[in-house]
Design a protein around this motif. Structure first.
Motif, PDB file in Angstrom:
ATOM      1  N   LEU A   1      90.069  94.248  67.919  1.00 57.14           N
ATOM      2  CA  LEU A   1      91.410  93.690  67.801  1.00 57.14           C
ATOM      3  C   LEU A   1      92.300  94.604  66.973  1.00 57.14           C
ATOM      4  N   LEU A   2      91.731  95.172  65.911  1.00 55.32           N
ATOM      5  CA  LEU A   2      92.509  96.091  65.092  1.00 55.32           C
ATOM      6  C   LEU A   2      92.794  97.389  65.823  1.00 55.32           C
ATOM      7  N   LEU A   3      92.033  97.659  66.868  1.00 55.64           N
ATOM      8  CA  LEU A   3      92.303  98.841  67.690  1.00 55.64           C
ATOM      9  C   LEU A   3      93.260  98.505  68.829  1.00 55.64           C
TER      10      LEU A   3
ATOM     11  N   SER B   1      92.862  89.641  73.653  1.00 58.42           N
ATOM     12  CA  SER B   1      91.763  88.740  73.983  1.00 58.42           C
ATOM     13  C   SER B   1      91.373  88.899  75.448  1.00 58.42           C
TER      14      SER B   1
ATOM     15  N   LEU C   1      89.023  91.799  75.656  1.00 60.58           N
ATOM     16  CA  LEU C   1      87.684  91.411  75.217  1.00 60.58           C
ATOM     17  C   LEU C   1      86.989  90.588  76.289  1.00 60.58           C
TER      18      LEU C   1
ATOM     19  N   VAL D   1      84.336  92.380  67.305  1.00 59.32           N
ATOM     20  CA  VAL D   1      85.564  91.822  67.864  1.00 59.32           C
ATOM     21  C   VAL D   1      86.757  92.108  66.970  1.00 59.32           C
ATOM     22  N   SER D   2      86.617  91.890  65.671  1.00 60.79           N
ATOM     23  CA  SER D   2      87.762  92.124  64.794  1.00 60.79           C
ATOM     24  C   SER D   2      88.132  93.603  64.780  1.00 60.79           C
TER      25      SER D   2
ATOM     26  N   SER E   1      77.476  92.440  63.414  1.00 61.89           N
ATOM     27  CA  SER E   1      77.757  91.133  64.005  1.00 61.89           C
ATOM     28  C   SER E   1      78.806  91.236  65.095  1.00 61.89           C
ATOM     29  N   MET E   2      78.839  90.201  65.915  1.00 66.11           N
ATOM     30  CA  MET E   2      79.862  90.124  66.943  1.00 66.11           C
ATOM     31  C   MET E   2      81.244  89.987  66.299  1.00 66.11           C
ATOM     32  N   ASP E   3      81.318  89.272  65.208  1.00 70.82           N
ATOM     33  CA  ASP E   3      82.597  89.135  64.513  1.00 70.82           C
ATOM     34  C   ASP E   3      83.160  90.499  64.138  1.00 70.82           C
TER      35      ASP E   3
END
Lengths: 113, 113
Positions: free
Chosen positions: B88-90, B94, B97, B84-85, B79-81
């Motif tokens: 973000l953890l890397l 925003s 992204l 993205v998450s 999923s895109m979620d």
DNA sequence: GAACTATATGTCACATCAGACATATAGTCA
DNA sequence: TGACTATATGTCTGATGTGACATATAGTTC
């Protein structure tokens, strides 16, 4: 074990202040939520811009009014995939989505970093 | 929400711009896939930038090597979620992204993020 | 007040995604 | 060759998301 991993990380070029990104899971979560909220607002704006009701938009998305309401409310049960694909079906471009997402950085107070 | 077999074909093919016409994908579907692929590439770039293996990244994401591989391969089950998450953890912001997503339209070749 | 429209909220059955595991493939090195 | 490392692929089961439905709330018009 963990010590080794961290050493590798820093040796690979992590700035000291950035390493906490790995450890700060809640911070990443917060940014993700902010991004979703930004997309939610964008969806509502776009729907109103076209003068559609939630029911009318739901028909266009082959979804339901309740899900549209949850999308716009930023409900946790709504995925980013759903938000993005809905926005795309409303005519948004990838550049539009990029604009919506860009400003979604975490805000911990009245001042943004 | 109709996808799965189209995405699988497309993810395997890599000639995204032309596959759209071949499979008759809608514009929204195509852009969504392009966005996910852009995030996939961004994830791989970021992992390599920090000199991490898929196993090491999986540990930091509390995930598994196979899922990291699927993320980077643009597998439809990702999923895109999750993309993205993970980004973000890397340490992605925003704005990072947004940059990755912005160019996701009408792309026919690889590009770094 | 009733009737109508728009939006919000709670729940549920079913679909999809998640991490985990096994295994396959490919490259490197002794 | 075999051992080792990195990545890819297939599949299982539990977790989460989705559309649909009922219902609640709020505003409008008569």
């Amino acid at each position: 074990m963990k010590k080794t991993k961290r050493e590798k990380l820093e040796a690979a070029g992590w700035a000291v202040g950035s390493v906490k990104e790995f450890l700060g899971l809640s911070e990443a979560d917060t940014v993700l939520i902010e991004m979703k909220l930004a997309l939610s607002r964008s969806l509502r704006d776009r729907r109103k811009k076209y003068g559609l009701s939630q029911v009318q938009l739901a028909e266009r998305l082959h979804s339901s009014q309740s899900r549209v309401a949850k999308m716009e409310a930023g409900d946790p049960s709504v995925s980013m995939d759903l938000l993005v694909s809905s926005l795309l079906l409303l005519g948004a471009s990838s550049a539009d989505l990029a604009d919506a997402i860009r400003g979604a950085e975490k805000r911990t107070g009245p001042r943004a970093a």
